[in-house]
Design an enzyme around this catalytic site. Structure first.
Site, PDB file in Angstrom:
ATOM      1  N   ASP A   1       0.821  -1.216   0.000  1.00 46.21           N
ATOM      2  CA  ASP A   1       0.000   0.000   0.000  1.00 46.21           C
ATOM      3  C   ASP A   1       0.855   1.267   0.000  1.00 46.21           C
ATOM      4  OD1 ASP A   1       0.972   0.076   2.556  1.00 46.21           O
ATOM      5  OD2 ASP A   1      -0.970   0.005   3.568  1.00 46.21           O
TER       6      ASP A   1
ATOM      7  N   ASP B   1       8.121  -1.166   9.438  1.00 45.75           N
ATOM      8  CA  ASP B   1       9.568  -1.077   9.644  1.00 45.75           C
ATOM      9  C   ASP B   1      10.094  -2.003  10.731  1.00 45.75           C
ATOM     10  OD1 ASP B   1       8.343   0.159  11.719  1.00 45.75           O
ATOM     11  OD2 ASP B   1       9.183   2.145  11.379  1.00 45.75           O
ATOM     12  N   GLY B   2       9.376  -3.040  11.056  1.00 47.27           N
ATOM     13  CA  GLY B   2       9.855  -3.955  12.086  1.00 47.27           C
ATOM     14  C   GLY B   2       9.449  -3.493  13.476  1.00 47.27           C
TER      15      GLY B   2
ATOM     16  N   GLY C   1     -11.544   2.333   4.627  1.00 49.63           N
ATOM     17  CA  GLY C   1     -11.871   1.266   5.569  1.00 49.63           C
ATOM     18  C   GLY C   1     -10.752   0.320   5.952  1.00 49.63           C
TER      19      GLY C   1
ATOM     20  N   HIS D   1      -6.987   3.988  18.729  1.00 51.15           N
ATOM     21  CA  HIS D   1      -6.458   5.111  17.940  1.00 51.15           C
ATOM     22  C   HIS D   1      -6.799   4.949  16.453  1.00 51.15           C
ATOM     23  CE1 HIS D   1      -3.324   8.175  16.828  1.00 51.15           C
ATOM     24  NE2 HIS D   1      -3.277   7.434  15.730  1.00 51.15           N
ATOM     25  N   GLU D   2      -6.525   3.779  15.922  1.00 52.54           N
ATOM     26  CA  GLU D   2      -6.725   3.580  14.480  1.00 52.54           C
ATOM     27  C   GLU D   2      -8.204   3.624  14.096  1.00 52.54           C
ATOM     28  OE1 GLU D   2      -4.233   3.772  12.500  1.00 52.54           O
ATOM     29  OE2 GLU D   2      -2.735   3.687  14.102  1.00 52.54           O
TER      30      GLU D   2
ATOM     31  N   HIS E   1      -9.076   7.012  13.251  1.00 58.92           N
ATOM     32  CA  HIS E   1      -8.751   7.351  11.858  1.00 58.92           C
ATOM     33  C   HIS E   1      -9.812   6.806  10.909  1.00 58.92           C
ATOM     34  CE1 HIS E   1      -4.970   9.221  12.629  1.00 58.92           C
ATOM     35  NE2 HIS E   1      -4.309   8.112  12.938  1.00 58.92           N
TER      36      HIS E   1
END
Lengths: 188, 121
Positions: free
Chosen positions: A74, A79-80, A94, A124-125, A128
């Site tokens: 995407d 980043d680990g 979505g 939190h997400e 969004h």
């Protein structure tokens, strides 16, 4: 609180969500993960007139939850361990992706120095997914930074005021239980 | 871009987790404007990733220099404003600590586009 550009939002009172069957964690278990998300969705649903319903069909769900590692196609590679923890897309995309490389914990088991509380990041997400951007208030759920071994799941006045301006209040929301919010709204 | 909702491969994926990959900018604490210090370019890439620094015009964010320039100072000020820190434009300990902390991967661009301009004090 802030919003994404254009202030996008959902125009339905029930949003379905599903978990990817292919991009999931071995640990915590799926049941634990689902319980965490149920609680996280419940917090937002308690203040706005939107309900969330879990469904099995990932492809048709409004909200799609998955755990991915590294470059997952995407344009926003993970980043680990630590670094970026998760990301979500504004309505009405979505999609919400969690970094599978994190040490996700669901029961306050913060033994590891790099343990990250899944419920805090999920809450939190979901903000969004509903259309909220990041907040400058350190106490807010929508503040972009979450140190390891930290639990922050309770919506603050800033979070609630932001989402109320998008969706209006849940009819069962008792503003008198949120004294600080009441004062804030009274002051415009 | 139209992107697939997810890869459909069902191949078993082994995730190697060895070292924490968090950004560690601690050695940049108190680096001054005009300095040339190794690691500043990495900081610029971090700030670019989250919407605070534009690229150098070449279209590649890999070309950032290690010079602490005025653009970086402005970006730090904006970061401090958005994260609720005192706006100094300097790499003080609290700013570097936040930059080194794990965070949401969603860019702060929507905060920046609120139209407020900041000046370092």
């Amino acid at each position: 609180y802030t919003y994404f550009g254009g202030k996008p939002k959902w125009n339905r009172d029930t949003l379905t969500y599903a978990f990817s069957e292919t991009h999931k964690l071995d640990y915590p278990t799926s049941d634990d993960v689902k319980t965490v998300f149920r609680r996280a969705f419940g917090r937002w649903a308690s203040v706005i007139p939107v309900s969330f319903k879990e469904v099995d069909d990932y492809t048709t769900a409004n909200l799609k939850i998955g755990f991915f590692a590294g470059d997952h196609g995407d344009g926003k590679p993970f980043d680990g361990v630590l670094g970026t923890l998760a990301h979500a897309f504004a309505p009405k995309n979505g999609r919400v992706h969690f970094d599978a490389a994190e040490t996700w914990v669901v029961n306050d088991d913060f033994g590891s120095k790099v343990a990250v509380d899944l419920e805090s990041v999920a809450t939190h997400e979901i903000g969004h997914l509903l259309g909220l951007g990041h907040s400058s208030r350190e106490s807010a759920v929508m503040y972009p930074i979450l140190p390891p071994r930290t639990k922050k799941v309770d919506l603050t006045v800033d979070d609630v005021a932001g989402v109320l301006r998008l969706y209006g209040p849940n009819p069962e929301l008792r503003l008198d239980s949120l004294a600080e919010l009441k004062d804030s709204l009274r002051n415009g | 871009r139209n992107l697939p909702d997810e890869y459909t491969t069902k191949a078993t994926q082994t995730i190697k987790v060895s070292n924490a990959t968090r950004h560690d900018f601690s050695r940049l604490v108190d680096v001054q404007l005009g300095s040339h210090v190794s690691g500043v370019s990495e900081l610029k890439r971090y700030l670019h990733r989250f919407g605070y620094v534009k690229d150098d015009g070449s279209g590649s964010s890999k070309n950032f220099s290690d010079v602490f320039d005025g653009r970086l100072e402005s970006a730090i000020s904006l970061f401090q404003q958005n994260l609720g820190l005192p706006i100094t434009g300097r790499l003080d300990t609290s700013t570097v600590t936040l930059m080194s902390s794990p965070r949401c991967g969603v860019s702060d661009t929507h905060m920046i586009n609120n139209g407020m301009h900041v000046t370092a004090r």
